[in-house]
Scaffold this motif. Structure first.
Motif, PDB file in Angstrom:
ATOM      1  N   GLY A  84       1.038  -0.863  -0.048  1.00 27.62           N
ATOM      2  CA  GLY A  84      -0.023  -0.730   0.176  1.00 27.62           C
ATOM      3  C   GLY A  84       0.864   1.231   0.283  1.00 27.62           C
ATOM      4  N   GLU A  85       1.707   1.900  -0.071  1.00 24.93           N
ATOM      5  CA  GLU A  85       2.869   2.004  -0.544  1.00 24.93           C
ATOM      6  C   GLU A  85       3.315   3.516  -1.723  1.00 24.93           C
ATOM      7  OE1 GLU A  85       7.004   0.489   0.180  1.00 24.93           O
ATOM      8  OE2 GLU A  85       7.078   0.333   2.745  1.00 24.93           O
ATOM      9  N   LEU A  86       3.417   4.486  -1.588  1.00 26.97           N
ATOM     10  CA  LEU A  86       2.816   5.250  -2.800  1.00 26.97           C
ATOM     11  C   LEU A  86       3.851   5.148  -3.644  1.00 26.97           C
ATOM     12  CD1 LEU A  86       1.271   8.561  -1.603  1.00 26.97           C
ATOM     13  CD2 LEU A  86       0.635   6.342  -3.060  1.00 26.97           C
ATOM     14  N   GLY A  87       5.795   4.955  -2.303  1.00 24.47           N
ATOM     15  CA  GLY A  87       6.227   4.935  -3.494  1.00 24.47           C
ATOM     16  C   GLY A  87       7.698   4.253  -1.802  1.00 24.47           C
ATOM     17  N   PHE A  88       8.917   4.965  -2.420  1.00 15.74           N
ATOM     18  CA  PHE A  88      10.071   4.555  -1.311  1.00 15.74           C
ATOM     19  C   PHE A  88      11.018   5.570  -1.520  1.00 15.74           C
ATOM     20  CE2 PHE A  88      13.410   2.007   0.388  1.00 15.74           C
ATOM     21  CZ  PHE A  88      12.675   1.427   1.695  1.00 15.74           C
ATOM     22  N   PHE A  89      11.382   5.824  -1.023  1.00 14.95           N
ATOM     23  CA  PHE A  89      13.044   7.096  -0.606  1.00 14.95           C
ATOM     24  C   PHE A  89      13.732   6.548  -0.197  1.00 14.95           C
ATOM     25  CE2 PHE A  89      14.655  10.506   1.777  1.00 14.95           C
ATOM     26  CZ  PHE A  89      15.192  11.588   0.648  1.00 14.95           C
ATOM     27  N   LYS A  90      14.942   7.168  -0.638  1.00 14.90           N
ATOM     28  CA  LYS A  90      16.531   6.710  -1.036  1.00 14.90           C
ATOM     29  C   LYS A  90      16.764   8.030  -0.694  1.00 14.90           C
ATOM     30  CE  LYS A  90      16.764   3.281  -3.220  1.00 14.90           C
ATOM     31  NZ  LYS A  90      17.204   2.225  -4.407  1.00 14.90           N
ATOM     32  N   LEU A  91      18.120   8.111   0.244  1.00 17.54           N
ATOM     33  CA  LEU A  91      19.081   9.158   0.233  1.00 17.54           C
ATOM     34  C   LEU A  91      20.999   8.815   0.769  1.00 17.54           C
ATOM     35  CD1 LEU A  91      19.763  12.968   0.319  1.00 17.54           C
ATOM     36  CD2 LEU A  91      19.555  12.157   3.463  1.00 17.54           C
ATOM     37  N   ARG A  92      21.397   9.114  -0.536  1.00 14.34           N
ATOM     38  CA  ARG A  92      22.993   8.803  -0.297  1.00 14.34           C
ATOM     39  C   ARG A  92      23.473   9.742  -0.294  1.00 14.34           C
ATOM     40  NH1 ARG A  92      24.744   4.012  -0.594  1.00 14.34           N
ATOM     41  NH2 ARG A  92      22.831   2.805  -1.164  1.00 14.34           N
ATOM     42  N   TYR A  93      24.858   9.650   0.926  1.00 12.73           N
ATOM     43  CA  TYR A  93      25.626  10.984   1.008  1.00 12.73           C
ATOM     44  C   TYR A  93      26.801  10.496   1.336  1.00 12.73           C
ATOM     45  CZ  TYR A  93      24.398  10.004   5.849  1.00 12.73           C
ATOM     46  OH  TYR A  93      24.462   9.469   7.137  1.00 12.73           O
ATOM     47  N   LYS A  94      27.989  11.125   1.627  1.00 17.14           N
ATOM     48  CA  LYS A  94      29.066  11.051   1.985  1.00 17.14           C
ATOM     49  C   LYS A  94      29.454  11.904   3.548  1.00 17.14           C
ATOM     50  CE  LYS A  94      31.099   9.721  -2.719  1.00 17.14           C
ATOM     51  NZ  LYS A  94      32.051   9.942  -3.225  1.00 17.14           N
ATOM     52  N   LEU A  95      30.258  11.457   4.682  1.00 19.55           N
ATOM     53  CA  LEU A  95      30.807  13.116   4.796  1.00 19.55           C
ATOM     54  C   LEU A  95      31.851  13.244   4.531  1.00 19.55           C
ATOM     55  CD1 LEU A  95      30.669  10.565   8.412  1.00 19.55           C
ATOM     56  CD2 LEU A  95      28.883  12.424   7.961  1.00 19.55           C
ATOM     57  N   PRO A  96      32.497  14.696   4.303  1.00 21.33           N
ATOM     58  CA  PRO A  96      32.835  15.563   4.574  1.00 21.33           C
ATOM     59  C   PRO A  96      34.857  14.639   4.555  1.00 21.33           C
ATOM     60  CG  PRO A  96      31.614  16.795   5.931  1.00 21.33           C
ATOM     61  CD  PRO A  96      31.513  15.819   5.862  1.00 21.33           C
ATOM     62  N   LYS A  97      35.243  14.111   4.621  1.00 19.10           N
ATOM     63  CA  LYS A  97      36.408  13.410   4.894  1.00 19.10           C
ATOM     64  C   LYS A  97      35.730  11.913   4.253  1.00 19.10           C
ATOM     65  CE  LYS A  97      38.317  17.667   6.340  1.00 19.10           C
ATOM     66  NZ  LYS A  97      39.199  18.106   5.294  1.00 19.10           N
ATOM     67  N   GLU A  98      35.221  11.226   4.708  1.00 16.52           N
ATOM     68  CA  GLU A  98      35.040  10.108   3.857  1.00 16.52           C
ATOM     69  C   GLU A  98      35.315  10.499   1.730  1.00 16.52           C
ATOM     70  OE1 GLU A  98      32.115   8.058   6.590  1.00 16.52           O
ATOM     71  OE2 GLU A  98      33.256   8.830   8.202  1.00 16.52           O
ATOM     72  N   ASP A  99      34.993   8.000   1.720  1.00 11.90           N
ATOM     73  CA  ASP A  99      34.487   8.664   0.650  1.00 11.90           C
ATOM     74  C   ASP A  99      33.507   7.389   0.271  1.00 11.90           C
ATOM     75  OD1 ASP A  99      37.168  10.083  -0.385  1.00 11.90           O
ATOM     76  OD2 ASP A  99      38.827   8.787  -0.266  1.00 11.90           O
ATOM     77  N   GLU A 100      33.457   6.956   1.063  1.00  7.93           N
ATOM     78  CA  GLU A 100      32.555   5.116   1.146  1.00  7.93           C
ATOM     79  C   GLU A 100      31.248   6.166   1.269  1.00  7.93           C
ATOM     80  OE1 GLU A 100      31.032   0.946   2.902  1.00  7.93           O
ATOM     81  OE2 GLU A 100      33.197   2.395   3.060  1.00  7.93           O
ATOM     82  N   SER A 101      29.537   6.390   1.275  1.00  7.74           N
ATOM     83  CA  SER A 101      28.109   7.177   0.484  1.00  7.74           C
ATOM     84  C   SER A 101      27.764   5.849   1.869  1.00  7.74           C
ATOM     85  CB  SER A 101      27.939   6.978  -0.498  1.00  7.74           C
ATOM     86  OG  SER A 101      27.158   5.652  -0.880  1.00  7.74           O
ATOM     87  N   LYS A 102      27.016   6.509   2.182  1.00 12.47           N
ATOM     88  CA  LYS A 102      25.687   5.856   3.343  1.00 12.47           C
ATOM     89  C   LYS A 102      25.007   6.515   2.936  1.00 12.47           C
ATOM     90  CE  LYS A 102      28.940   6.283   7.475  1.00 12.47           C
ATOM     91  NZ  LYS A 102      29.579   7.393   8.770  1.00 12.47           N
ATOM     92  N   LEU A 103      23.010   5.770   3.352  1.00 11.97           N
ATOM     93  CA  LEU A 103      22.477   5.580   3.645  1.00 11.97           C
ATOM     94  C   LEU A 103      21.550   5.450   3.575  1.00 11.97           C
ATOM     95  CD1 LEU A 103      20.472   4.683   0.664  1.00 11.97           C
ATOM     96  CD2 LEU A 103      20.201   2.476   1.392  1.00 11.97           C
ATOM     97  N   ILE A 104      20.482   6.589   3.500  1.00 12.71           N
ATOM     98  CA  ILE A 104      19.069   6.346   4.567  1.00 12.71           C
ATOM     99  C   ILE A 104      17.496   6.304   3.731  1.00 12.71           C
ATOM    100  CG2 ILE A 104      17.580   8.847   6.040  1.00 12.71           C
ATOM    101  CD1 ILE A 104      20.188   9.945   6.227  1.00 12.71           C
TER     102      ILE A 104
END
Length: 685
Positions: free
Chosen positions: A587-607
């Motif tokens: 019953g969801e309308l959709g799914f939201f994802k956010l990807r980012y890197k902290l300023p001193k890092e090169d590997e992204s994280k997910l929300i």
């Protein structure tokens, strides 16, 4: 000068050419008398403030003055006053035989007769030597080098010289000429840029139009509005975030001048993200974002809904801010001379200096025809030295912007501090015309420096030759923001109130991806972010660059969706898949994802978080004020952009929605927006 009564000329027979020459001569003689009288009255000959000069100095280097000689302007003015009279006499008396000028005076009034009679009986002047060049109207108007400077004091012999020059002018202008003097005067004025080349019915049509009507030379990238997409065929939307605000500030300047901005100048996401919003805040810099999603009815389409995605970035406390190592790169070319450019930049940089800590470092590089270091890296504790270097800036020359960027990066590299924020702040109108001007070359340079930890932000100014396209390219590839400053209030907002957001990143390469559930949503479109689109596979690829977010920044994205069962813009395929499991996605309308890197890092994280009915409101009025106001701004931007999806929704609807959602407005930005929407209703295209 005695005003002539020219009414009787309507009935007189056509006169000869000498009448025209004599009247012109008399007009110039009367002008000299008036000029002499003015000189005797004012006495001091005090210098007049130059209105068209650029700057007397560039640092300590003498600058070229680009002012109009006052004597030339007065001569042209005399032509504009005397020429109509002379031309009328010339037109009606052209057919008279030579030597009968006195015959014309019989039909003139007494004052006119007395004015021209002495000239008719003067002997012809001696011929002018061919090698010296003949003195005619065109030469008189165009040759000003021999005239005294406009602020020169009159010498005791000045009256005698003026009388001699008057007699010489009368004699020379009364001499036979092969080309009408008025035509030569126009030709000379055109040669000096004071008249246009096009044909005109009246003399006044030759005058240049006011600056607001001159050729529009600002440059913007052309991007089509995001289209409506079918979820069944293209269910995933991916884009890079954008926290720039330049588009809104530029459009505001144009609308305040009662003119609508070009459609390509409007980036709706920058309109929305210009305003501060009180979104829920994250608790830690380790997870620097807190997404908040609201689903509300669309105010311009009763069949659709809006999915409002709000991101609030973590605001660093003063003790958490790293040291800054800044290089101010300032365009001091001739195009930066006007008050809304270099003088405004200088004020803005002073404001930024006031926001920095004593241990922060500032250097200053300038560029015009070339570039140079105006201030070596200096601690803010020596603020007087920094401000003095800023105050000494002056404008002049061509624009070797690429050379300046290279010098600024070299200086930043020489003083690079791994623990600090290393950033170049470029202040310019973007008019690069010397050196490396290809955008791809500049982009490559800035990307390489970005990878070394030196970022680039843009402070754009001016109008008329503002290169927004280049500014966007540089900022997006330099991991920086692009702001446009059109007044001191905007300078304060960008570099004082939001200094932390401008200088201190909390995340880099921030990307958003939304997958829509075809069981609940049939169509969708992303409002804005046309220049930030990414491919689906770019979302998980950490090598793909995306936007950065500074301390306390807010990001808003709005989707318009069409629920399944509502009227759609795109018909279903006749032979396509028609059966979709209504229970798919829970019953969801959709799914939201956010990807980012902290300023001193090169590997992204997910929300990530689902989008569902729990985040929906039945009426738009039930949505939070920030949501409603941002929707009003989105509608306003789409109207300016010419988006075809708003139906009958107009500026009055925008004003009504925004007024009801102003809420707390401590700096007056929302009230200003409402007034801007009112102005847009009557602004010309």
């Amino acid at each position: 000068m005695t005003e002539l009564d020219l009414t009787p000329l309507k009935e007189v027979p056509p006169p000869r050419e000498s009448a025209k020459r004599a009247a012109l001569a008399r007009a110039f003689a009367a002008f000299d008398d008036a000029k002499k009288s003015e000189s005797e009255t004012q006495g001091t000959g005090a210098p007049v403030r130059l209105r068209d000069a650029l700057s007397r100095t560039e640092g300590k280097k003498p600058m070229r003055l680009l002012h109009m000689n006052r004597a030339f302007a007065a001569s042209v003015a005399a032509l504009m006053v005397g020429a109509p009279t002379a031309f009328m006499i010339y037109r009606h008396n052209l057919a008279q035989p030579a030597g009968t000028f006195s015959e014309v005076s019989g039909d003139l009034s007494g004052s006119a007769k007395d004015a021209v009679a002495p000239l008719a009986n003067q002997p012809a002047p001696p011929p002018v030597a061919e090698t010296a060049g003949r003195r005619d109207v065109g030469q008189a108007a165009g040759s000003v080098a021999a005239l005294p400077p406009p602020n020169a004091l009159p010498s005791p012999a000045a009256p005698a010289r003026q009388e001699a020059k008057k007699s010489e002018r009368i004699a020379n202008y009364a001499a036979p000429v092969s080309t009408p003097p008025l035509a030569k005067a126009k030709e000379a004025a055109r040669a000096r840029g004071f008249m246009t080349q096009g044909p005109a019915t009246h003399d006044s049509a030759d005058i240049l139009p006011p600056p607001a009507e001159r050729e529009f030379r600002d440059k913007f990238d052309a991007k089509d509005v995001n289209p409506v997409k079918q979820v069944a065929q293209d269910p995933v939307s991916t884009f890079s975030i954008d926290v720039d605000t330049a588009s809104y500030a530029f459009a505001r300047r144009m609308i305040n001048a009662r003119k609508l901005p070009p459609k390509d100048a409007v980036r709706v996401e920058e309109f929305i993200n210009y305003f501060p919003y009180n979104y829920p805040r994250p608790e830690s810099a380790d997870v620097p974002f807190k997404p908040t999603i609201t689903v509300a009815p669309s105010p311009w389409n009763a069949h659709n809904r809006l999915v409002h995605v709000a991101l609030q970035g973590y605001a660093l406390q003063s003790a958490q801010r790293p040291r800054t190592n800044l290089v101010f790169l300032v365009d001091v070319s001739g195009s930066m001379a006007s008050e809304d450019k270099l003088p405004l930049v200088k004020n803005a940089l002073r404001m930024l200096v006031d926001e920095l800590k004593p241990d922060d470092t500032v250097a200053l590089v300038t560029y015009a025809s070339g570039s140079g270091v105006a201030l070596e890296p200096t601690k803010i504790s020596d603020k007087g030295k920094i401000v003095a270097a800023i105050d000494a800036l002056g404008a002049g020359g061509s624009t070797a912007g690429a050379e300046g960027i290279q010098d600024a990066y070299r200086l930043a590299e020489e003083n690079f501090d791994k623990s600090a924020v290393n950033r170049v702040i470029l202040s310019t109108d973007g008019d690069f015309n010397v050196g490396v001007t290809d955008q791809s070359e500049l982009k490559g340079l800035i990307e390489r420096k970005r990878d070394k930890g030196i970022f680039l932000s843009i402070l754009g100014v001016g109008q008329g030759n503002y290169n927004d396209a280049l500014m966007q390219t540089l900022a997006q590839n330099g991991n920086g923001t692009a702001a446009y400053v059109d007044n001191l209030n905007e300078a304060r907002k960008a570099l004082a109130e939001e200094a932390s957001s401008t200088l201190f990143p909390i995340a880099k390469d921030v990307k958003i991806q939304v997958e829509w559930n075809p069981a609940r949503v049939s169509e969708y479109r992303l409002i804005g972010y046309e220049t930030r689109a990414l491919r689906r596979e770019d979302f998980n690829n950490d090598k793909v660059d995306a936007g950065d977010v500074g301390s306390g920044h807010r990001v808003t994205a709005i989707y318009e969706i069409t629920p399944v069962g509502e009227r759609k813009l795109v018909d279903d395929l006749r032979y396509g898949e028609k059966t979709i499991d209504a229970a798919a996605g829970g019953g969801e309308l959709g799914f939201f994802k956010l990807r980012y890197k902290l300023p001193k890092e090169d590997e992204s994280k997910l929300i990530s978080t689902p989008i569902g009915d729990a985040q929906a409101v039945e009426k738009l009025s039930a949505a939070p004020e920030d949501v409603r106001f941002s929707i009003a701004v989105a509608a306003f931007g789409q109207l300016l952009k010419g988006a075809p999806y708003l139906g009958k929704y107009d500026y009055d609807d925008v004003i009504a929605l925004a007024k009801g959602a102003k809420g707390d407005d401590p700096f007056g930005y929302r009230s200003e927006f409402v007034n801007l929407a009112r102005l847009a209703k009557t602004a010309r295209p």
